[in-house]
Scaffold this active site. Structure first.
Site, mmCIF file in Angstrom:
data_model
loop_
_atom_site.group_PDB
_atom_site.id
_atom_site.type_symbol
_atom_site.label_atom_id
_atom_site.label_comp_id
_atom_site.label_asym_id
_atom_site.label_seq_id
_atom_site.Cartn_x
_atom_site.Cartn_y
_atom_site.Cartn_z
ATOM 1 N N CYS A 47 4.946 4.740 -1.600
ATOM 2 C CA CYS A 47 4.730 5.684 -0.410
ATOM 3 C C CYS A 47 5.935 5.884 0.345
ATOM 4 O O CYS A 47 6.790 5.559 -0.303
ATOM 5 C CB CYS A 47 3.414 5.211 0.377
ATOM 6 S SG CYS A 47 3.847 3.675 1.082
ATOM 7 N N ASN A 50 6.044 1.806 2.602
ATOM 8 C CA ASN A 50 5.625 0.576 2.143
ATOM 9 C C ASN A 50 5.128 -0.306 3.114
ATOM 10 O O ASN A 50 4.772 -1.515 2.979
ATOM 11 C CB ASN A 50 6.615 0.078 1.122
ATOM 12 C CG ASN A 50 6.137 -1.167 0.351
ATOM 13 O OD1 ASN A 50 7.107 -2.156 0.007
ATOM 14 N ND2 ASN A 50 4.880 -0.931 -0.044
ATOM 15 N N CYS A 52 1.753 1.031 4.687
ATOM 16 C CA CYS A 52 0.333 1.651 4.900
ATOM 17 C C CYS A 52 -0.605 1.452 3.426
ATOM 18 O O CYS A 52 -1.000 0.885 2.900
ATOM 19 C CB CYS A 52 0.235 2.708 5.609
ATOM 20 S SG CYS A 52 0.575 2.374 7.386
ATOM 21 N N ARG A 53 0.011 2.934 2.902
ATOM 22 C CA ARG A 53 -0.757 3.412 1.759
ATOM 23 C C ARG A 53 -0.598 2.381 0.451
ATOM 24 O O ARG A 53 -1.614 2.103 -0.166
ATOM 25 C CB ARG A 53 -0.579 4.994 1.259
ATOM 26 C CG ARG A 53 -0.934 5.687 2.617
ATOM 27 C CD ARG A 53 -0.381 6.979 2.606
ATOM 28 N NE ARG A 53 0.944 7.282 2.690
ATOM 29 C CZ ARG A 53 1.848 8.156 2.677
ATOM 30 N NH1 ARG A 53 1.231 9.376 1.990
ATOM 31 N NH2 ARG A 53 3.047 8.083 3.018
ATOM 32 N N SER A 54 0.669 2.302 0.070
ATOM 33 C CA SER A 54 1.075 1.539 -1.064
ATOM 34 C C SER A 54 0.621 0.336 -1.369
ATOM 35 O O SER A 54 0.199 -0.301 -2.100
ATOM 36 C CB SER A 54 2.675 1.939 -1.645
ATOM 37 O OG SER A 54 3.385 1.366 -0.701
ATOM 38 N N ASP A 162 -2.577 9.907 4.447
ATOM 39 C CA ASP A 162 -1.532 9.165 5.179
ATOM 40 C C ASP A 162 -2.203 8.707 6.530
ATOM 41 O O ASP A 162 -2.177 9.749 7.344
ATOM 42 C CB ASP A 162 -0.307 9.672 5.243
ATOM 43 C CG ASP A 162 0.932 9.003 6.125
ATOM 44 O OD1 ASP A 162 0.325 7.862 6.519
ATOM 45 O OD2 ASP A 162 2.108 9.398 6.097
HETATM 46 P P1 4NP Z 1 3.058 4.585 4.444
HETATM 47 O O1 4NP Z 1 2.858 5.072 6.044
HETATM 48 O O2 4NP Z 1 4.294 5.490 4.030
HETATM 49 O O3 4NP Z 1 1.643 4.724 3.858
HETATM 50 O O4 4NP Z 1 3.581 2.980 4.460
HETATM 51 C C1 4NP Z 1 3.908 5.332 6.894
HETATM 52 C C2 4NP Z 1 4.637 4.283 7.509
HETATM 53 C C3 4NP Z 1 5.811 4.540 8.162
HETATM 54 C C4 4NP Z 1 5.883 6.036 8.669
HETATM 55 C C5 4NP Z 1 5.186 6.933 8.137
HETATM 56 C C6 4NP Z 1 4.179 6.631 6.992
HETATM 57 N N1 4NP Z 1 7.036 6.182 9.477
HETATM 58 O O5 4NP Z 1 7.235 7.271 9.772
HETATM 59 O O6 4NP Z 1 7.616 5.286 9.904
#
Ligand code: 4NP
Length: 191
Positions: A47, A50, A52-54, A162
């Site tokens: 993602c 790294n 939240c989603r992944s 997300d």
């Molecule tokens: P992830 O979520 O890609 O699922 O880990 C996010 C984590 C951080 C950010 C966006 C989405 N950010 O903008 O910092």
């Protein structure tokens, strides 16, 4: 090839079971030798951050392969580097804990060039991730790159939600998405 555990993941560069040597079915030298043949299923979830989603996809898939008795190499990474070295978002950790999985030991890392050689499959959580991964894909990499929900019949072309900027409830939607994908992937590997 290694067995997997639901609540523990390889730390460091992703393949060292520090403190869990008994889990390894073979050593790293064997693993490296086996990789060019492309025989070992090795799956990377990617993602943006790294955190939240992944990591949730990784956790769901670790559980699915453990339940199915499969041995698969599993890891997750982000296309971005903002959160490298950090544990998952506390909302993701709390969500996983509610589902009986401890992801507090996971640490974010960025997608690296060698991932395209190490992994047989790299799954993007959304379309932007997919584009970013493809832009970094070397011509000689063995990894097949795809969108995660493409493995779920009827959900082809969809992105995993997300939850980062949304309400906490969004994490349950993400969890539903990744558990669905994990089950479909595990079933496919078990065929
Ligand atoms: P992830 O979520 O890609 O699922 O880990 C996010 C984590 C951080 C950010 C966006 C989405 N950010 O903008 O910092």
């Amino acid at each position: 090839l290694r067995t997997t555990q639901v609540s523990q993941k390889p730390m460091g560069r992703g393949y060292q079971h520090k403190g869990h040597a008994a889990m390894a079915l073979r050593n790293d030298a064997d693993y490296d030798d086996a990789m060019p043949n492309g025989d070992t299923p090795a799956i990377l979830f990617v993602c943006l951050g790294n955190i939240c989603r992944s990591p949730l996809a990784e956790a769901a898939f670790r559980r699915a392969v453990a339940d199915a008795g499969l041995a698969v190499e599993i890891d997750s990474a982000g296309t971005g580097d903002w959160h490298v070295g950090k544990p998952p978002d506390r909302r993701a950790t709390a969500l996983a804990a509610r589902h009986g999985i401890d992801i507090g030991g996971y640490r974010a890392r960025q997608l690296a060039p060698e991932d395209f050689h190490r992994f047989s499959h790299i799954f993007a959580l959304d379309h932007a991730n997919l584009e970013d991964i493809r832009a970094r894909q070397p011509a000689d990499g063995r990894a097949q790159v795809g969108l995660l929900l493409d493995v779920v019949p009827g959900r082809e072309g969809q992105a995993v939600a997300d939850p980062y900027f949304g309400e906490e409830a969004g994490f349950e939607t993400t969890w539903a998405d990744v558990t669905q994908a994990a089950a479909a992937l595990a079933a496919r590997l078990g065929e």
